[in-house]
Motif scaffolding. Structure first.
Motif, PDB file in Angstrom:
ATOM      1  N   GLU A 177       1.158  -1.643  -0.129  1.00 59.56           N
ATOM      2  CA  GLU A 177      -0.125  -0.048  -0.285  1.00 59.56           C
ATOM      3  C   GLU A 177       0.942   0.805  -0.178  1.00 59.56           C
ATOM      4  N   ASN A 367     -11.935  -6.918   3.218  1.00 58.14           N
ATOM      5  CA  ASN A 367     -11.681  -8.800   3.601  1.00 58.14           C
ATOM      6  C   ASN A 367     -11.668  -9.462   2.671  1.00 58.14           C
ATOM      7  N   CYS A 379      -6.632  -4.356   0.583  1.00 56.70           N
ATOM      8  CA  CYS A 379      -6.981  -5.968   1.496  1.00 56.70           C
ATOM      9  C   CYS A 379      -7.086  -5.546   3.260  1.00 56.70           C
ATOM     10  N   LYS A 381      -5.816  -5.295   6.810  1.00 59.99           N
ATOM     11  CA  LYS A 381      -4.660  -6.821   8.111  1.00 59.99           C
ATOM     12  C   LYS A 381      -5.238  -7.384   8.898  1.00 59.99           C
ATOM     13  N   ARG A 382      -5.049  -8.786   9.066  1.00 57.43           N
ATOM     14  CA  ARG A 382      -5.446  -9.599  10.199  1.00 57.43           C
ATOM     15  C   ARG A 382      -4.953  -8.676  11.173  1.00 57.43           C
ATOM     16  N   GLN A 383      -6.635  -9.265  12.296  1.00 58.57           N
ATOM     17  CA  GLN A 383      -7.007  -8.598  13.254  1.00 58.57           C
ATOM     18  C   GLN A 383      -5.543  -9.645  14.320  1.00 58.57           C
TER      19      GLN A 383
END
Length: 423
Positions: A177, A367, A379, A381-383
């Motif tokens: 990004e 997601n 996308c 980011k996974r938490q």
């Protein structure tokens, strides 16, 4: 008969020796000369057959990218020996994009992809590549749209104009990004009039560890990092030759769709659908911001709305709000009614939009586990929630008993309740 004296025998011998030396020494030098690599010699011979100045009455051909068979070290040595042109190297005129907002959005992302994939995350190199693209657009030998220039020849398996468009790079690597944002900023400056002066009217470039077939027919004008820049020799490399203008209708480049919304086929239709669904939901009173925060929406996505329409859906919900946050889920049962969010709610969130003019932040995220086609810098980011260990309580030290006056500390005394003095 001549009256001049004849040369003596010693002088005659000396003359023979000198003549012999003059013929033997060059032969020895040739025989013991260092060997020139065969590939280098062959490449040089091929290049010598190519150079020519194209007359102004004849449009110069644009050859596909094809390289001479050299090792990187041989190519660097050869490129080092090619002199820079001593002719003037004037800067190009500023380029200002003229067209619809849709065309400009597509052109900007095509140019951003070009500078990032060709020059890497390097500001000077990206500016130089952007200038070459815009120089080409103005030249009669190239397409007249930004995307057309960058993706010329993309249908070939090899031989495209910009290597990343036909070597599979777009499917092997998606820009982070931060790098994508910087590339778009550089592209935006270029299409709004910023000129990178050092490369002048260059229309070609290559890295210094390769040698393209077209190189010898062009003038070497600049070096930026590891890239060498060239323009056509003669009239075709002068400012008057760059007299063309862009045309309307920037094409959709499907290869950019994963990280460029303007290049997703059907974007207009999905935008309209998303906006219409949001307007209907707001008018019907089924969607409203949180009572505790009028700038935040926790919503369920409308059934049947394509991922490409989520952004328009969120923008319509936000309306004229300066600050706005939209978080959306696919299942109404999973949609929370208040904040803060639980970890499971963060994991199942399908889409989010955030706008904060105070910091200049505007971010749209999908997601990508649920929507793989939207992969790339957009996308989520996974938490991950980190549980910090609770430190164990440190026991408070008890003060030692102070012995009564006259008693000796550490002496064991008999208990009054213990017969015979036993404890």
């Amino acid at each position: 008969m001549s009256d001049l004296p004849r040369p003596r025998g010693g002088i005659r011998a000396a003359l023979f020796a000198i003549a012999g030396t003059a013929s033997v020494v060059p032969a020895l030098l040739v025989a013991n000369a260092p060997a020139i690599p065969k590939t280098h010699r062959t490449a040089t011979e091929r290049l010598r057959q190519v150079p020519r100045v194209v007359p102004s009455a004849e449009l110069p051909p644009v050859e596909p990218v094809s390289f001479i068979d050299m090792t990187p070290d041989e190519a660097r040595a050869y490129n080092e020996g090619v002199p820079f042109s001593t002719d003037p190297n004037p800067a190009a005129r500023p380029f200002v994009f003229r067209g619809t907002a849709e065309d400009k959005a597509r052109a900007l992302d095509c140019l951003a992809a070009g500078v990032l994939y060709e020059a890497g995350d390097d500001a000077k190199g990206e500016q130089a590549v952007a200038q070459v693209v815009l120089n080409r657009l103005r030249h009669p030998a190239f397409p007249k749209t930004v995307c057309g220039v960058v993706f010329e020849g993309q249908e070939r398996s090899t031989g495209c104009q910009f290597t990343f468009t036909c070597d599979g790079a777009l499917t092997k690597w998606q820009p982070p990004e931060a790098a994508w944002t910087r590339a778009r900023q550089i592209a935006a400056m270029a299409v709004n009039g910023k000129v990178f002066r050092p490369v002048g009217h260059a229309t070609h470039y290559h890295t210094d560890w390769v040698v393209p077939y077209w190189q010898a027919s062009l003038d070497k004008v600049a070096r930026v990092g590891s890239h060498l820049f060239f323009r056509w020799a003669g009239w075709w490399g002068t400012p008057p030759a760059f007299n063309r203008h862009q045309v309307a209708g920037e094409p959709i480049i499907e290869a950019l769709a994963p990280f460029s919304p303007p290049h997703r086929a059907g974007t207009d239709a999905t935008d309209e659908a998303g906006a219409a669904l949001a307007e209907g939901a707001v008018a019907g009173g089924t969607l409203a911001p949180l009572a505790s925060d009028p700038d935040m929406f926790l919503v369920t996505l409308p059934t049947g709305l394509a991922p490409e329409g989520f952004a328009a859906f969120a923008l319509t919900l936000c309306g004229e709000r300066k600050h706005c946050t939209v978080m959306a889920w696919r299942d109404s049962a999973a949609t929370p009614r208040a904040v803060p969010l639980a970890s499971t709610q963060l994991e199942t969130m399908a889409f989010s939009y955030l706008r904060d003019p105070a910091t200049g932040l505007e971010r749209t995220l999908w997601n990508c586990t649920l929507y793989p086609a939207m992969r790339g810098p957009r996308c989520m980011k996974r938490q991950t929630l980190t549980v910090m260990p609770v430190p164990a309580a440190t026991p408070t030290p008890q003060p030692a008993a102070t012995p009564a006056p006259g008693e000796l500390g550490g002496v064991r005394r008999a208990s009054a309740s213990s017969p015979e003095g036993k404890p």
